[in-house]
Design a protein around this motif. Structure first.
Motif, PDB file in Angstrom:
ATOM      1  N   ALA A 101      -8.628   0.024   3.196  1.00 38.99           N
ATOM      2  CA  ALA A 101      -9.440  -1.123   2.780  1.00 38.99           C
ATOM      3  C   ALA A 101     -10.782  -1.150   3.502  1.00 38.99           C
ATOM      4  CB  ALA A 101      -8.679  -2.419   3.042  1.00 38.99           C
ATOM      5  N   ASP A 102     -11.830  -1.501   2.775  1.00 46.38           N
ATOM      6  CA  ASP A 102     -13.137  -1.704   3.389  1.00 46.38           C
ATOM      7  C   ASP A 102     -13.182  -3.048   4.109  1.00 46.38           C
ATOM      8  OD1 ASP A 102     -14.795   0.643   2.251  1.00 46.38           O
ATOM      9  OD2 ASP A 102     -13.835  -0.191   0.476  1.00 46.38           O
ATOM     10  N   TYR A 103     -12.478  -4.017   3.546  1.00 45.57           N
ATOM     11  CA  TYR A 103     -12.377  -5.347   4.151  1.00 45.57           C
ATOM     12  C   TYR A 103     -10.923  -5.781   4.085  1.00 45.57           C
ATOM     13  CZ  TYR A 103     -17.406  -5.290   3.318  1.00 45.57           C
ATOM     14  OH  TYR A 103     -18.737  -4.944   3.295  1.00 45.57           O
ATOM     15  N   GLY A 104     -10.394  -6.252   5.191  1.00 49.64           N
ATOM     16  CA  GLY A 104      -9.006  -6.687   5.226  1.00 49.64           C
ATOM     17  C   GLY A 104      -8.871  -8.089   5.789  1.00 49.64           C
TER      18      GLY A 104
ATOM     19  N   ILE B 128     -12.826  -1.838  -1.470  1.00 43.93           N
ATOM     20  CA  ILE B 128     -11.437  -2.298  -1.516  1.00 43.93           C
ATOM     21  C   ILE B 128     -11.254  -3.451  -0.542  1.00 43.93           C
ATOM     22  CG2 ILE B 128      -9.025  -1.667  -1.126  1.00 43.93           C
ATOM     23  CD1 ILE B 128      -9.812   1.244  -1.786  1.00 43.93           C
ATOM     24  N   VAL B 129     -10.745  -4.564  -1.046  1.00 44.26           N
ATOM     25  CA  VAL B 129     -10.463  -5.745  -0.230  1.00 44.26           C
ATOM     26  C   VAL B 129      -8.957  -5.969  -0.262  1.00 44.26           C
ATOM     27  CG1 VAL B 129     -10.802  -8.233   0.021  1.00 44.26           C
ATOM     28  CG2 VAL B 129     -12.697  -6.790  -0.744  1.00 44.26           C
ATOM     29  N   ALA B 130      -8.342  -6.143   0.905  1.00 44.74           N
ATOM     30  CA  ALA B 130      -6.894  -6.339   0.980  1.00 44.74           C
ATOM     31  C   ALA B 130      -6.574  -7.673   1.637  1.00 44.74           C
ATOM     32  CB  ALA B 130      -6.239  -5.204   1.754  1.00 44.74           C
TER      33      ALA B 130
ATOM     34  N   LYS C  51      -7.442   4.258  -4.927  1.00 43.00           N
ATOM     35  CA  LYS C  51      -8.156   4.517  -3.679  1.00 43.00           C
ATOM     36  C   LYS C  51      -9.578   5.031  -3.877  1.00 43.00           C
ATOM     37  CE  LYS C  51      -6.205   9.146  -2.875  1.00 43.00           C
ATOM     38  NZ  LYS C  51      -5.388   9.958  -1.946  1.00 43.00           N
TER      39      LYS C  51
ATOM     40  N   GLY D 160       0.799  -1.222   0.000  1.00 40.69           N
ATOM     41  CA  GLY D 160       0.000   0.000   0.000  1.00 40.69           C
ATOM     42  C   GLY D 160       0.828   1.268   0.000  1.00 40.69           C
TER      43      GLY D 160
ATOM     44  N   ILE E 232      -2.032  -0.642   3.330  1.00 40.30           N
ATOM     45  CA  ILE E 232      -3.216  -0.909   2.508  1.00 40.30           C
ATOM     46  C   ILE E 232      -4.460  -1.092   3.368  1.00 40.30           C
ATOM     47  CG2 ILE E 232      -2.868  -3.419   2.451  1.00 40.30           C
ATOM     48  CD1 ILE E 232      -4.056  -1.285  -0.519  1.00 40.30           C
ATOM     49  N   PHE E 233      -4.275  -1.593   4.594  1.00 38.17           N
ATOM     50  CA  PHE E 233      -5.425  -1.833   5.468  1.00 38.17           C
ATOM     51  C   PHE E 233      -6.078  -0.540   5.948  1.00 38.17           C
ATOM     52  CE2 PHE E 233      -3.244  -6.034   6.324  1.00 38.17           C
ATOM     53  CZ  PHE E 233      -4.210  -6.800   5.672  1.00 38.17           C
TER      54      PHE E 233
END
Length: 311
Positions: free
Chosen positions: A289-292, A274-276, A269, A260, A285-286
């Motif tokens: 992120a919406d989901y990590g 966003i999934v990481a 962005k 990230g 990146i987290f």
């Protein structure tokens, strides 16, 4: 206020990014679209049907067949006398053409606008997208590239614009088209895909990108990469997402093994979701992120594929 939007095309089809530029241009005034090409009647037919387009200007000449900026620039500069603004998308085509136009018109280009406040005021990203600058231009004629992801796509149908033929403008014969090496894929083009799955340095090698390609094929998406993965030779340059790569804003962006860095975040962005996936829970990146998922990608990605195979 009349606005000239430069159509991006391959002489056969109108590129989707042109529809974003038309939306931006419509915020400034009446939109006219320039189709400069050779045997590009199909492009003109598509452009005249776009909602919000008042007129389509067609310059059909062999000199414009390959879209060389050196050839198209004199044409745009000549037409600019009738317009208050010239607009193109901030793609390789727009970034190559419009600086030349701005220089010959002796005006300052407004680059990668993400918002049009009024006919003189624009918002554009600076510092790799970490800040937004509001700029005001006193130039009587505006030359603007717009970031496609910041503007909605204009409706491809519903319009009935008039079509007008314009004469080709001779250009200095100092540049010639030699050839192009184009990568072809059955997957959607990266900047137009609704789903993008990208890999980073954590993928370790190019062979491991096949895992991402399988998931992209299942989801009908495109495959991207961080600059680190491209520089390492894992995948070709046209996969690169980021400040020095392609700007994307898909409905779903899956970042796999990507730490990230701000240069990468600048290119993705604005994605809706966003999934990481990264084994380092401190990876930047987290933060966006919406989901990590903190996990080893070599375990998580095969599990994701297995679940998709069941669906």
């Amino acid at each position: 206020m009349a606005v000239l939007v430069i159509a991006e095309h391959d002489n056969a089809a109108l590129k989707p990014s042109t529809l974003n530029a038309i939306t931006a241009g419509a915020q400034l005034g009446e939109v006219h679209v320039l189709v400069a090409g050779s045997g590009a009647s199909a492009v003109a037919d598509a452009a005249k049907q776009v909602a919000g387009v008042a007129k389509v200007l067609v310059a059909d000449d062999a000199a414009y067949k390959n879209g060389l900026a050196e050839a198209v620039t004199p044409l745009v500069v000549g037409l600019a006398a009738n317009y208050d603004a010239v607009v193109a998308t901030a793609t390789a085509v727009g970034k190559n053409l419009l600086p030349r136009v701005a220089a010959l018109l002796d005006v300052q280009q407004i680059s990668e606008a993400v918002k049009i406040v009024d006919k003189d005021t624009f918002v554009r990203p600076i510092y790799a997208g970490n800040a937004l600058a509001t700029v005001k231009s006193s130039d009587a004629k505006k030359v603007i590239t717009v970031r496609a992801t910041a503007f909605d796509v204009a409706a491809a149908t519903g319009g009935s614009a008039a079509v007008e033929t314009v004469s080709a403008t001779p250009a200095a014969d100092k540049t010639s088209y030699v050839g192009a090496e184009l990568s072809k894929s059955e997957r959607p083009e990266l900047t137009a895909a609704r789903i993008v799955i990208s890999g980073g340095r954590g993928m370790q090698n190019g062979e491991n990108f096949h895992m991402l390609e399988e998931i992209a094929d299942k989801l009908g998406g495109a495959v991207g990469a961080s600059r680190a993965a491209v520089d390492a030779g894992f995948v070709p340059n046209d996969y690169q997402v980021g400040q020095t790569g392609k700007i994307v804003a898909p409905d779903l962006y899956i970042a796999v093994g990507i730490s990230g860095a701000i240069q990468h975040l600048a290119g993705m962005k604005d994605s809706k979701v966003i999934v990481a996936i990264n084994k380092d829970e401190e990876a930047p990146i987290f933060q966006i992120a919406d989901y990590g998922l903190v996990a080893d990608l070599f375990k998580a990605v095969p599990e994701l594929k297995a679940e998709l195979d069941k669906a």
